[in-house]
Design a protein around this motif. Structure first.
Motif, PDB file in Angstrom:
ATOM      1  N   THR A  17       0.700  -0.924  -0.158  1.00 48.36           N
ATOM      2  CA  THR A  17       0.147   0.076   0.039  1.00 48.36           C
ATOM      3  C   THR A  17       1.035   1.333   0.305  1.00 48.36           C
ATOM      4  O   THR A  17       1.645   1.446   0.760  1.00 48.36           O
ATOM      5  CB  THR A  17      -0.746  -0.110   1.281  1.00 48.36           C
ATOM      6  OG1 THR A  17      -1.887  -1.167   1.282  1.00 48.36           O
ATOM      7  CG2 THR A  17      -1.794   1.149   1.077  1.00 48.36           C
ATOM      8  N   VAL A  18       0.463   2.059  -0.978  1.00 44.95           N
ATOM      9  CA  VAL A  18       1.340   3.431  -1.143  1.00 44.95           C
ATOM     10  C   VAL A  18       0.266   4.645  -0.561  1.00 44.95           C
ATOM     11  O   VAL A  18      -0.858   4.574  -1.294  1.00 44.95           O
ATOM     12  CB  VAL A  18       1.719   3.668  -2.326  1.00 44.95           C
ATOM     13  CG1 VAL A  18       2.536   5.028  -2.305  1.00 44.95           C
ATOM     14  CG2 VAL A  18       2.636   2.481  -2.956  1.00 44.95           C
ATOM     15  N   GLU A  19       0.682   5.155   0.568  1.00 42.64           N
ATOM     16  CA  GLU A  19      -0.240   6.293   0.956  1.00 42.64           C
ATOM     17  C   GLU A  19       0.264   7.679   0.264  1.00 42.64           C
ATOM     18  O   GLU A  19       1.521   7.750   0.539  1.00 42.64           O
ATOM     19  CB  GLU A  19      -0.162   6.430   2.423  1.00 42.64           C
ATOM     20  CG  GLU A  19      -0.774   5.300   3.092  1.00 42.64           C
ATOM     21  CD  GLU A  19      -0.928   5.425   4.716  1.00 42.64           C
ATOM     22  OE1 GLU A  19      -0.068   6.259   5.203  1.00 42.64           O
ATOM     23  OE2 GLU A  19      -1.600   4.521   5.083  1.00 42.64           O
ATOM     24  N   LEU A  20      -0.774   8.297  -0.436  1.00 37.65           N
ATOM     25  CA  LEU A  20      -0.102   9.419  -1.272  1.00 37.65           C
ATOM     26  C   LEU A  20      -0.364  11.048  -0.590  1.00 37.65           C
ATOM     27  O   LEU A  20       0.465  11.837  -1.098  1.00 37.65           O
ATOM     28  CB  LEU A  20      -0.859   9.437  -2.610  1.00 37.65           C
ATOM     29  CG  LEU A  20      -0.823   8.200  -3.521  1.00 37.65           C
ATOM     30  CD1 LEU A  20      -1.910   8.124  -4.541  1.00 37.65           C
ATOM     31  CD2 LEU A  20       0.701   8.149  -4.231  1.00 37.65           C
ATOM     32  N   ASP A  21      -1.277  10.828   0.520  1.00 39.17           N
ATOM     33  CA  ASP A  21      -1.435  12.285   1.116  1.00 39.17           C
ATOM     34  C   ASP A  21      -0.174  12.792   1.779  1.00 39.17           C
ATOM     35  O   ASP A  21       0.599  11.835   2.182  1.00 39.17           O
ATOM     36  CB  ASP A  21      -2.696  12.178   1.818  1.00 39.17           C
ATOM     37  CG  ASP A  21      -3.752  12.090   1.265  1.00 39.17           C
ATOM     38  OD1 ASP A  21      -3.796  12.524  -0.091  1.00 39.17           O
ATOM     39  OD2 ASP A  21      -4.758  11.362   1.861  1.00 39.17           O
ATOM     40  N   PRO A  74       4.241  15.659  -9.547  1.00 36.72           N
ATOM     41  CA  PRO A  74       4.808  16.053 -10.833  1.00 36.72           C
ATOM     42  C   PRO A  74       3.952  14.852 -11.742  1.00 36.72           C
ATOM     43  O   PRO A  74       4.401  13.817 -11.363  1.00 36.72           O
ATOM     44  CB  PRO A  74       5.972  16.225 -11.048  1.00 36.72           C
ATOM     45  CG  PRO A  74       6.486  16.776  -9.538  1.00 36.72           C
ATOM     46  CD  PRO A  74       5.501  16.035  -8.752  1.00 36.72           C
ATOM     47  N   SER A  75       3.463  15.145 -12.966  1.00 40.69           N
ATOM     48  CA  SER A  75       3.039  13.944 -13.734  1.00 40.69           C
ATOM     49  C   SER A  75       4.197  13.244 -14.431  1.00 40.69           C
ATOM     50  O   SER A  75       4.216  12.061 -14.368  1.00 40.69           O
ATOM     51  CB  SER A  75       2.353  14.524 -15.003  1.00 40.69           C
ATOM     52  OG  SER A  75       2.945  15.456 -15.691  1.00 40.69           O
ATOM     53  N   LYS A 102      -3.542   4.663  -1.633  1.00 39.77           N
ATOM     54  CA  LYS A 102      -4.583   5.421  -0.744  1.00 39.77           C
ATOM     55  C   LYS A 102      -4.496   6.741  -0.546  1.00 39.77           C
ATOM     56  O   LYS A 102      -3.227   7.314  -0.684  1.00 39.77           O
ATOM     57  CB  LYS A 102      -4.190   4.787   0.611  1.00 39.77           C
ATOM     58  CG  LYS A 102      -4.972   3.200   0.738  1.00 39.77           C
ATOM     59  CD  LYS A 102      -4.570   2.868   2.249  1.00 39.77           C
ATOM     60  CE  LYS A 102      -5.348   3.846   3.006  1.00 39.77           C
ATOM     61  NZ  LYS A 102      -5.374   3.280   4.485  1.00 39.77           N
ATOM     62  N   ALA A 103      -5.286   7.559  -0.782  1.00 37.59           N
ATOM     63  CA  ALA A 103      -5.531   8.988  -0.775  1.00 37.59           C
ATOM     64  C   ALA A 103      -6.928   9.466  -0.125  1.00 37.59           C
ATOM     65  O   ALA A 103      -7.670   9.051  -0.731  1.00 37.59           O
ATOM     66  CB  ALA A 103      -5.008   9.522  -1.951  1.00 37.59           C
ATOM     67  N   ILE A 138      -5.363  11.804  -7.786  1.00 40.67           N
ATOM     68  CA  ILE A 138      -3.970  11.231  -8.040  1.00 40.67           C
ATOM     69  C   ILE A 138      -4.340   9.724  -8.333  1.00 40.67           C
ATOM     70  O   ILE A 138      -3.589   9.019  -9.060  1.00 40.67           O
ATOM     71  CB  ILE A 138      -2.982  11.466  -7.184  1.00 40.67           C
ATOM     72  CG1 ILE A 138      -2.533  12.893  -7.225  1.00 40.67           C
ATOM     73  CG2 ILE A 138      -1.585  10.673  -7.654  1.00 40.67           C
ATOM     74  CD1 ILE A 138      -1.924  13.665  -8.320  1.00 40.67           C
ATOM     75  N   VAL A 139      -5.022   9.069  -7.316  1.00 44.38           N
ATOM     76  CA  VAL A 139      -5.029   7.426  -7.542  1.00 44.38           C
ATOM     77  C   VAL A 139      -5.833   7.230  -8.795  1.00 44.38           C
ATOM     78  O   VAL A 139      -5.717   6.521  -9.667  1.00 44.38           O
ATOM     79  CB  VAL A 139      -6.070   7.033  -6.472  1.00 44.38           C
ATOM     80  CG1 VAL A 139      -6.588   5.687  -6.485  1.00 44.38           C
ATOM     81  CG2 VAL A 139      -5.308   7.323  -4.859  1.00 44.38           C
ATOM     82  N   GLU A 140      -6.924   8.023  -9.151  1.00 48.88           N
ATOM     83  CA  GLU A 140      -7.672   7.772 -10.341  1.00 48.88           C
ATOM     84  C   GLU A 140      -6.647   8.239 -11.577  1.00 48.88           C
ATOM     85  O   GLU A 140      -6.744   7.610 -12.836  1.00 48.88           O
ATOM     86  CB  GLU A 140      -8.863   9.104 -10.525  1.00 48.88           C
ATOM     87  CG  GLU A 140      -9.782   8.793 -11.739  1.00 48.88           C
ATOM     88  CD  GLU A 140     -10.363   7.585 -11.795  1.00 48.88           C
ATOM     89  OE1 GLU A 140     -10.716   7.270 -12.954  1.00 48.88           O
ATOM     90  OE2 GLU A 140     -10.717   7.257 -10.901  1.00 48.88           O
ATOM     91  N   TYR A 141      -5.997   9.476 -11.613  1.00 43.51           N
ATOM     92  CA  TYR A 141      -4.965   9.697 -12.659  1.00 43.51           C
ATOM     93  C   TYR A 141      -4.122   8.496 -12.916  1.00 43.51           C
ATOM     94  O   TYR A 141      -3.625   8.003 -14.201  1.00 43.51           O
ATOM     95  CB  TYR A 141      -4.171  10.932 -12.382  1.00 43.51           C
ATOM     96  CG  TYR A 141      -3.123  11.317 -13.188  1.00 43.51           C
ATOM     97  CD1 TYR A 141      -3.567  11.821 -14.660  1.00 43.51           C
ATOM     98  CD2 TYR A 141      -1.832  11.056 -13.114  1.00 43.51           C
ATOM     99  CE1 TYR A 141      -2.485  12.446 -15.275  1.00 43.51           C
ATOM    100  CE2 TYR A 141      -0.980  11.139 -14.029  1.00 43.51           C
ATOM    101  CZ  TYR A 141      -1.105  12.048 -15.065  1.00 43.51           C
ATOM    102  OH  TYR A 141      -0.398  12.248 -16.198  1.00 43.51           O
ATOM    103  N   ILE A 142      -3.342   7.965 -11.680  1.00 48.67           N
ATOM    104  CA  ILE A 142      -2.582   6.790 -11.835  1.00 48.67           C
ATOM    105  C   ILE A 142      -3.315   5.727 -12.785  1.00 48.67           C
ATOM    106  O   ILE A 142      -2.721   4.780 -13.493  1.00 48.67           O
ATOM    107  CB  ILE A 142      -2.061   6.187 -10.798  1.00 48.67           C
ATOM    108  CG1 ILE A 142      -0.985   7.286 -10.297  1.00 48.67           C
ATOM    109  CG2 ILE A 142      -1.199   4.932 -10.952  1.00 48.67           C
ATOM    110  CD1 ILE A 142      -0.452   7.352  -8.711  1.00 48.67           C
TER     111      ILE A 142
END
Length: 108
Positions: free
Chosen positions: A50-54, A60-61, A87-88, A94-98
């Motif tokens: 699990t990667v927490e993004l917040d 950056p893209s 997770k965010a 960003i989750v949606e973008y990835i």
């Protein structure tokens, strides 16, 4: 046991661009030092990572493509999507973008 990694707390709050040669905390560095080793470990242990993004100042893209995109290009989007949990709350977009702009557009 599934591993959880918070980018802001365990890597850096301010992220760089695509490549190591362009500065610190790049997508390439994150891929090499964090993402790929933990992904491989999760695969070997038949678990998730699990990667927490917040908590960062932003994404950056080029950072996202060089890290999460490279993982999908190298190992296949289906395996990556089944192994890496994003997770965010604040960075839910960003989750949606990835998922849609990086992983879903990966050939493999």
């Amino acid at each position: 046991m599934a591993k959880i990694f918070n980018i802001a707390q365990e890597y850096n709050r301010i992220l760089g661009g695509r490549w190591i040669r362009l500065g610190e905390f790049s997508g390439e560095d994150f891929y090499n030092r964090v993402l790929e080793p933990n992904f491989k470990e999760a695969c070997q242990n038949n678990t998730t990572f699990t990667v927490e993004l917040d908590g960062t100042t932003g994404y950056p893209s080029s950072f996202l493509d060089q890290s999460f995109g490279e993982l999908a290009r190298r190992y296949g989007k289906d395996l990556v999507k089944n192994t890496v949990i994003l997770k965010a709350n604040i960075f839910a977009w960003i989750v949606e973008y990835i998922n849609t702009e990086i992983w879903d557009k990966t050939e493999k």
